[in-house]
Design an enzyme around this catalytic site. Structure first.
Site, mmCIF file in Angstrom:
data_model
loop_
_atom_site.group_PDB
_atom_site.id
_atom_site.type_symbol
_atom_site.label_atom_id
_atom_site.label_comp_id
_atom_site.label_asym_id
_atom_site.label_seq_id
_atom_site.Cartn_x
_atom_site.Cartn_y
_atom_site.Cartn_z
ATOM 1 C CB ALA A 178 -0.792 -0.108 1.037
ATOM 2 N N GLY A 185 0.722 -5.084 1.026
ATOM 3 C CA GLY A 185 -0.363 -5.189 0.097
ATOM 4 C C GLY A 185 0.198 -5.775 -1.221
ATOM 5 C CD GLU A 210 -2.471 -7.483 3.248
ATOM 6 O OE1 GLU A 210 -2.501 -6.526 2.705
ATOM 7 O OE2 GLU A 210 -2.844 -7.585 4.087
ATOM 8 C CD GLU A 269 1.844 -5.287 5.921
ATOM 9 O OE1 GLU A 269 2.099 -5.964 6.838
ATOM 10 O OE2 GLU A 269 0.690 -5.491 5.183
#
Ligand SMILES: CCCCCCCCCCCCC[C@H](O)CC(=O)SCCNC(=O)CCNC(=O)[C@H](O)C(C)(C)COP(=O)(O)OP(=O)(O)OC[C@H]1O[C@@H](n2cnc3c(N)ncnc32)[C@H](O)[C@@H]1OP(=O)(O)O
Length: 259
Positions: free
Chosen positions: A63, A108, A111, A131
């Site tokens: 992200a 992300g 993910e 994270e």
């Protein structure tokens, strides 16, 4: 993001393109990825999608931290759910989405790979969920999907330590379906698998993706009932009529596109 159709017109290559930030996923890019993959899955022509990153270093660095830093908890909850829905839409694609992991897939980015049908990796690939080192937790499904692939022990270790999984270990863990390739051979490897799939029944492939997705959290008996319903439709369908006839006539089947 760019989309190409090298060689087989039934295979599309979607490339994540934000090289200046190692293909970090901001809202605009994630929405565009979701829209493109949904459009390809619905165009009746595309039978497999290869998703890869631009450049040599990263598939995606996760992200966009600049964007993330602008959010308070309330705004983050709204946009994160939107992001999760985009990734869930990719996971539910009626045509396989093959992640060709060309480099780092972090946060992300990892993910996103976990929501693809499966992944192939170059030896430059590595996966991580950093994270917790940022005071964050995975928010695009990593806490839910990773353990289903590697088991809860390895999943907890990866998320609590931020330690990366290199390409060879990713193959050993089942995060990659083939051994790591040389970087300049990754796309060809992914396209080779995609083209194999395009020669098989498109409705059958769609039903397999659906059965695995919907069945994964079902009790076994419910999953078997789901499978029976889809398998019965396949047996009674025109695709298997062509597939079995081709077998008996010792020729390659000619399957129609997706309905
Ligand atoms: C549909 C609606 C969606 C709405 C979305 C809204 C966003 C909020 C939702 C959050 C959801 C959370 C989901 C997820 O689980 C959380 C995350 O993914 S958190 C991010 C996790 N990723 C990382 O921590 C990796 C960060 N990057 C690195 O560690 C390194 O950059 C690297 C990849 C190892 C490469 O290192 P280097 O080669 O040394 O390169 P640099 O570090 O110098 O990077 C070059 C340049 O790129 C910038 N950059 C790198 N990664 C990011 C990033 N993730 N976001 C933003 N910018 C990034 C870096 O800052 C450098 O910039 P410069 O200094 O040149 O200005």
């Amino acid at each position: 993001m760019t989309v190409g159709r090298p060689g087989d017109a039934a295979v599309a290559v979607v490339r994540i393109e934000r090289p200046q930030v190692h293909n970090a996923l901001n809202a605009a890019l994630l929405r565009a990825l979701g829209d493109e993959i949904a459009a390809l899955g619905a165009d009746g022509r595309t039978r497999a999608i290869v998703l890869t990153g631009s450049g040599q270093k990263a598939f995606s660095a996760g992200a966009d931290l600049d964007e993330l830093a602008t959010l308070d908890a309330e705004a983050a909850h709204v946009v994160m759910r939107a992001g999760q829905e985009v990734i869930r839409r990719i996971e539910r694609s009626p045509v396989p989405v093959i992640a060709a992991v060309n480099g780092l897939a972090l946060g992300g980015g990892f993910e996103l790979v976990l929501a693809c049908s499966f992944a192939v990796v170059s030896r430059r690939a590595a996966f991580g969920l950093p994270e917790s080192g940022l005071g964050l937790i995975p928010g695009y499904g990593g806490t839910q999907r990773l353990a289903k692939v590697v088991g809860p022990y390895v999943a907890r270790h990866v998320m609590l330590t931020g330690e990366r999984i290199d390409a060879e270990r990713a193959y050993q863990l089942g995060l990659a379906v083939t051994p790591p390739t040389e970087p300049d051979e990754l796309l060809a490897a992914a396209l080779g698998i995609a083209e194999t799939i395009t020669a098989r029944g498109p409705e059958a492939c769609r039903a397999i993706l659906d059965a695995v997705d919907r069945g994964r959290d079902m009790p076994l008996d419910a999953g078997l009932a789901l499978e029976t319903g889809l398998a019965a439709l396949a047996i009674g369908g025109s695709e298997s009529t062509e597939g079995v006839a081709a077998f008996k006539e010792k020729r390659a089947p000619k399957f129609e596109g997706l309905a």
